[in-house]
Design an enzyme around this catalytic site. Structure first.
Site, short mmCIF file in Angstrom:
data_model
loop_
_atom_site.label_atom_id
_atom_site.label_comp_id
_atom_site.label_asym_id
_atom_site.label_seq_id
_atom_site.Cartn_x
_atom_site.Cartn_y
_atom_site.Cartn_z
N CYS A 116 0.60 -1.43 0.08
CA CYS A 116 0.02 0.14 0.09
C CYS A 116 0.80 1.43 0.18
CB CYS A 116 -1.03 0.03 1.26
SG CYS A 116 -2.24 -1.28 1.20
N HIS A 256 -3.30 7.57 2.77
CA HIS A 256 -3.74 5.98 2.41
C HIS A 256 -5.30 5.61 2.85
CE1 HIS A 256 -3.51 2.19 1.01
NE2 HIS A 256 -3.57 1.61 2.17
N ASN A 286 -10.31 0.17 -0.07
CA ASN A 286 -8.85 0.28 -0.21
C ASN A 286 -8.42 -0.38 -1.55
OD1 ASN A 286 -6.06 -0.23 -0.01
ND2 ASN A 286 -5.95 -1.09 2.10
#
Length: 332
Positions: A116, A256, A286
């Site tokens: 990520c 994020h 996500n």
């Protein structure tokens, strides 16, 4: 100013049409909308359903959106860097195919994988290339087809992830705008808490690994959450301290989009007002490498030349970090 900095000069984004809502997930696993929303902030996520289309498709669409919005000649792009955890295939870099498909015929290209944090690391890499003076236009794309590695009977992961891509073009700047500072970290302790066991050189694909479901993402949610909250908050606070930035100096937090509670904890640690915290997790979930550039794409209209943006991310590995960037243009 004579110093060359790497500034973002154009952005783009893409998400697939198919919407996987919490209500639909209720019919697939033992969960409900209230539980998912309260713990993650996610209401729906996009899924690339069409057969034969992988991460390259998402990346190409995001790049084409950037090229159109920024009126960019793709033949002038020097380099294409694809941040992704889900390349089309293990061998033959996906970035190379993407560059060819978008007409970046004079660019060299490669993939970058840091879970990520991939796009954040990609920003750092692009800036380094630009600051040397060797290259003028570096295209960084963050794209992931997370649905390709998710077990939709595992409620610990299937509620979190979605498919999507975003892109940003970096060019030289002499006004002191662009990437100003970075604080990037990693720690191999995270290897056991967020991973895919099989398909690599350690445990090659076999009939047994497929039958055992070892090609899907495994996540120890509580442990990852704990490290993510601490890690993202620490580096964001550090980048502010190191550059003598107060909460009033920060115009936007680009965090994020893994979990709304992690985003909130980071903002609270930075003491940044809620209206400065950009969020689209409720619509996309996500998207791993896609979250940061999708925020840029979605909220480009809010940014003004000279705005201070603080980026923060945390990913498997563990990998994490924060970047301080000054926005370089007003949207026309």
């Amino acid at each position: 100013m004579n110093k060359i900095t790497a500034a973002i000069t154009a952005v783009g984004g893409y998400v697939p049409d198919f919407v996987l809502s919490n209500k639909v997930l209720e019919t697939m696993v033992d969960t409900n909308d209230e539980w998912i929303t309260s713990r993650t902030g996610i209401k729906e996520r996009r899924i690339l359903k069409e057969p034969g289309k992988g991460t390259s498709y998402l990346a190409i669409q995001a790049a084409k959106d950037l090229i159109s919005r920024g009126n960019i000649n793709p033949a002038e792009i020097d380099m294409v860097l694809l941040a992704t955890t889900t390349p089309d295939m293990p061998v033959a870099a996906t970035a190379v195919f993407v560059a060819t498909q978008i007409g970046a015929v004079n660019a060299f290209a490669y993939d970058l994988q840091a879970a990520c944090s991939s796009f954040l690391y990609g920003m750092s890499t692009a800036a380094a290339y630009i600051e040397t003076g060797r290259y003028k236009k570096v295209l960084v794309i963050g794209a992931d087809k997370m649905s390709s590695i998710i077990d939709y009977t595992d409620r610990a992961t299937c509620i979190i992830f979605g498919d999507g891509a975003g892109a940003a073009l970096f060019e030289p700047n002499h006004e002191g705008l662009g990437l100003i500072d970075e604080f990037l970290r990693s720690d191999g302790i995270g290897r056991e808490y967020l991973k895919i066991d099989a398909g690599g050189s350690l445990l090659p694909a076999s009939k047994e690994t497929v039958e055992n479901g070892q090609h899907y993402v495994f996540q120890d949610g509580k442990t990852v959450f704990k490290y993510a909250v601490t890690g993202m908050a620490d580096v964001s606070e550090k980048i502010m301290e190191r550059n003598n930035l107060s909460k009033d100096d920060v115009d936007w937090l680009i965090a994020h989009q893994a979990n709304k509670r992690i985003i909130d904890a980071t903002a609270q640690r930075m003491d940044v007002d809620e209206e400065k915290v950009l969020v689209n997790i409720e619509r996309y979930g996500n998207t791993t490498s896609g979250t940061l550039p999708l925020l840029l794409s979605d909220f480009e209209h809010k940014f003004k030349k000279g705005d201070t943006l603080i980026f923060a991310a945390f990913g498997g590995g563990f990998t994490w970090g924060s970047i301080y960037l000054k926005w370089a243009y007003d949207k026309k």
